[in-house]
Write an enzyme that holds these catalytic residues in place. Sequence first.
Site, mmCIF file in Angstrom:
data_model
loop_
_atom_site.group_PDB
_atom_site.id
_atom_site.type_symbol
_atom_site.label_atom_id
_atom_site.label_comp_id
_atom_site.label_asym_id
_atom_site.label_seq_id
_atom_site.Cartn_x
_atom_site.Cartn_y
_atom_site.Cartn_z
ATOM 1 N N PRO A 2 0.804 -1.210 0.000
ATOM 2 C CA PRO A 2 0.000 0.000 0.000
ATOM 3 C C PRO A 2 0.842 1.266 0.000
ATOM 4 C CG PRO A 2 -0.056 -1.097 2.153
ATOM 5 C CD PRO A 2 0.964 -1.770 1.336
ATOM 6 N N GLU A 3 0.562 2.113 -0.927
ATOM 7 C CA GLU A 3 1.106 3.468 -0.896
ATOM 8 C C GLU A 3 -0.020 4.382 -0.429
ATOM 9 O OE1 GLU A 3 3.449 4.523 -4.350
ATOM 10 O OE2 GLU A 3 3.734 2.427 -4.848
ATOM 11 N N LYS A 58 1.440 7.072 4.949
ATOM 12 C CA LYS A 58 0.951 5.693 4.852
ATOM 13 C C LYS A 58 0.511 5.163 6.209
ATOM 14 C CE LYS A 58 4.458 5.189 1.292
ATOM 15 N NZ LYS A 58 5.752 4.569 0.951
ATOM 16 N N HIS A 106 -1.708 -15.915 9.365
ATOM 17 C CA HIS A 106 -1.190 -14.565 9.576
ATOM 18 C C HIS A 106 -2.242 -13.549 10.013
ATOM 19 C CE1 HIS A 106 2.328 -16.291 7.798
ATOM 20 N NE2 HIS A 106 1.743 -16.449 6.629
ATOM 21 N N ARG A 124 4.112 -10.887 5.846
ATOM 22 C CA ARG A 124 5.537 -10.546 5.999
ATOM 23 C C ARG A 124 5.854 -9.854 7.318
ATOM 24 N NH1 ARG A 124 7.518 -8.117 0.319
ATOM 25 N NH2 ARG A 124 9.541 -8.397 1.284
ATOM 26 N N ARG A 277 15.670 -1.333 -5.819
ATOM 27 C CA ARG A 277 14.231 -1.385 -6.064
ATOM 28 C C ARG A 277 13.982 -1.170 -7.546
ATOM 29 N NH1 ARG A 277 10.600 0.608 -1.594
ATOM 30 N NH2 ARG A 277 9.468 -1.100 -2.538
#
Length: 288
Positions: A2-3, A58, A106, A124, A277
Site C-alpha cells: 500500500p502506498e 501511509k 497470519h 511478511r 528497487r
Amino acid sequence: MPELPEVEIVRQSLNKKIKQKVVKKVLIRNRNLRSKIPINFAKYLTGKKIIEVKRFSKYIIICLSNHSYCLLHLGMSGTIHLVDNYKKSIVTNTSFYNSPQLPKKHNHVEIFFENFKIVYNDPRRFGFFEIAEDIEILEERFSKLGPEPLQNEFNLNYVFPFFKGKKKNIKNFLLDQFFVSGIGNIYASEILFLSNINPEKKVSLLNKKDCEKIILNSKKVLIDAIGQGGSSIRDFKNTDGKSGSFQKNFKVYERNGLKCKRSYCKGVIQKKKISNRSSFFCNICQKL
DNA sequence: AAGAGGCCCTGATAGC
DNA sequence: TGCTATCAGGGCCTCT
C-alpha cells in the site's frame, strides 16, 4: 503493497465502519510485527470509542475517545478484513483489502466491536501498531517526516531549495519519506514518467520547471489513484468488495519491454534496479 | 553526514 | 515433485 492512495481507501472503509463504535475486545495472536505490539495494547484499546479514523502518509490514525491515538502501518503486506456477526463465525465478502475470504494464516490482531470484528493480516509482518497517548506524542512521531504530496507545503519553495547540493537521484528522493511522505515504488515511477524525467537524474541538476512538473504530477497521480479506489495489484479490494482500478492507468510500472504509451514516442519501457528497487521508465522520453 | 546497502519476513513464481 | 533463486507496494539501521 500500500502506498498513500491504497492506505487512504482503507482509511475511508475503516472510518465508515468503526467511527463512533466502542472496542469490546482485542485479541492479539502474534505480537511480533515489525515492532512488537505493546504489552498493554489490548487493555488500552478495550472500552474506548473510536472518534474517527484519519491518515497521515501511509499511517492510519485511529483517534480514541480519551484523546489518544492508535497508529497502524500496513508495511508491505498488511491487510484489514471485516468479519460480520463474528459470534456465528460468518465471514462476509466485504473485506477492506485483499481476498473476500479471511486468510487462514497470519491473522495477527483482531479488534472486536458489537456485531463485527476487524482482522489485521500480514504475512511478511512489516506492518506495526503503536499507541500515541496524546497529540504531542503523535505530532512528535510524525515530526521528522516530510509533507505529503497533497499538502500545500509540498510546493516549489520547499522542493527546489531542498535539492540544492544534494547528490541523490530523484527516484530515491521520491521514496525518501523525510523529503516527501506517502509516495512508494509504483507511484514514484509513474510520477517521473509523467514528468519526462529519468529516475537516475541527480536532483541538483533539476531546474525549477522540472521541480514544478514533479510537484504537480505527484499530486495528480495520487489524487487520480484515490479517485479510482487505489491500484488493485495482488487483489486489492475496498470495503464493498470492489477492486480499485488505477493499475489500468499505469504508464510504466510492470510494463517493461512494452511500447511507451505516448503515441508519438517510439520508446520501450525499461526496468532497472535503482538502490535495489525496480524502476520503470521510457528509454526515449525519459532519457538521462 | 549524506547516501548506499543490508536486513526484517513470507509467499508466489520461474527455472532446473 | 521438489529443490533453489528471485522478487514483491516499506522503513529502519549500520557502515562508509
